[in-house]
Scaffold this motif. Sequence first.
Motif, PDB file in Angstrom:
ATOM      1  N   UNK A   3       0.842  -1.183   0.000  1.00 62.36           N
ATOM      2  CA  UNK A   3       0.000   0.000   0.000  1.00 62.36           C
ATOM      3  C   UNK A   3       0.884   1.242   0.000  1.00 62.36           C
ATOM      4  N   UNK A   4       0.474   2.281  -0.723  1.00 63.88           N
ATOM      5  CA  UNK A   4       1.222   3.529  -0.798  1.00 63.88           C
ATOM      6  C   UNK A   4       0.420   4.643  -0.144  1.00 63.88           C
ATOM      7  N   UNK A   5       1.034   5.366   0.789  1.00 67.57           N
ATOM      8  CA  UNK A   5       0.398   6.545   1.367  1.00 67.57           C
ATOM      9  C   UNK A   5       0.782   7.749   0.520  1.00 67.57           C
ATOM     10  N   UNK A   6      -0.218   8.390  -0.082  1.00 71.98           N
ATOM     11  CA  UNK A   6       0.030   9.492  -1.001  1.00 71.98           C
ATOM     12  C   UNK A   6      -0.068  10.851  -0.331  1.00 71.98           C
ATOM     13  N   UNK A   7      -0.970  10.971   0.644  1.00 73.83           N
ATOM     14  CA  UNK A   7      -1.165  12.251   1.332  1.00 73.83           C
ATOM     15  C   UNK A   7      -1.827  11.992   2.677  1.00 73.83           C
ATOM     16  N   UNK A   8      -1.517  12.848   3.630  1.00 71.81           N
ATOM     17  CA  UNK A   8      -2.156  12.774   4.932  1.00 71.81           C
ATOM     18  C   UNK A   8      -3.297  13.779   5.039  1.00 71.81           C
TER      19      UNK A   8
END
Length: 404
Positions: free
Chosen positions: A150-155
């Motif tokens: 999984x990739x976290x793109x923005x918080x």
Amino acid sequence: MRRSTATALVGLLAVGCKEKPHPPGPSSAPSALGSTQSPTSSAPAASTGSPSPSAEHDEDASATDAGGALLELSDVGPASPAAASERGVVMVTKDDRIALAPLGKKGRVEAVKEPKDSFALARGPSVAGEFAYWVSAGRLVRRKIGGGAIEELAGRARSGTRVTALDKNEHHPAMAVYVGAPVSKDANGAAWLWVEGNEPVTLTPEGSAASSVSMVESEDDVVVLSLEGRTGMTPVHARTVTFDANRPKLDEDVVVWVAGPAQSLTEITAARNESDVLGLIPLERDITRFGLAEVRVGSTPKMGAPVVWRAYPNGLDPAPVAVSAGCSKTWVVYARPAETRPGSPQELHLARAEANGLGPSHVVARASAFANVSASPLAQGLLIAYVADFRTWARTFDCRANSP
């Protein structure tokens, strides 16, 4: 007082999963797409909060052939965060894995191979290219449909809100729009844009807010539509995004229409019909009427966009809407009450976007309520996926059969 987003979201799928489960739709055998509804026109009428006249494009009971055929209904699995794709139905599990119910032969979707307790109540993902995008635990994330990390793109993304993503092409990188942190302490949220290789940027100007956001490609550019949901007047914003060496450049924010009251689950869905951008919003027209507002944004956003209405027999919340290409046309899938009486069962309708509004519609399915409605183009038409009566369902529409 409005419900919180989290509380409203639980209600969204709870509504779509109420009452005794039963197959929500017409006979599971293939059926010719003969419309049960036909549009009529009447004199223009002003809409509450609208700066410009709005045309009627209502439905009546006369039967007209809309062309195409609906294929066999597929029982995909438990109620879930689901989205139609060219590969089948993409579902997100509680632990942020991707489960795929693959599209098989003759347009039928195979059942997902996941136990019922793998899924939680949440909005479906946005599928773009090989990725699915969604909001998880306050983060904009994505994952390849075929697997991988999984990739976290923005918080600081708002849980319970929907994401719209676009795949990379010759004009722009991969990108997604979402509702995130507000631009000022008095606002409720803002529209944000993530573009691969860049830091997220806000699309909402100071002093404004966004409760729902969607986008669509328009020629070489991208147009983002956002809804500033309020209990009084509800502004609809449009903003064109261009690209220079894969970096986004934002044109001026334009309020293209001011609608009446919006509810906590009211969403905007962007669509493109030939060269024109459309914004589809199911909401109150006035104190006695409810329907699907088609905001005709055009190729260049400007104030005072004309609005065409598709009237519903009554109001409903949530009132999911999805759009998809198919056979070189734009198709709209929308849930509406079957009758005028309160608590009426609901119908899922399919209609083609035409020059003067939506064309004749056909009932795809019937249920107590619908949630997580989505559609995706296929070589022969489109795949429709939805949640209703405790289950996730799918049905293929072959728009080549009996086409006008």
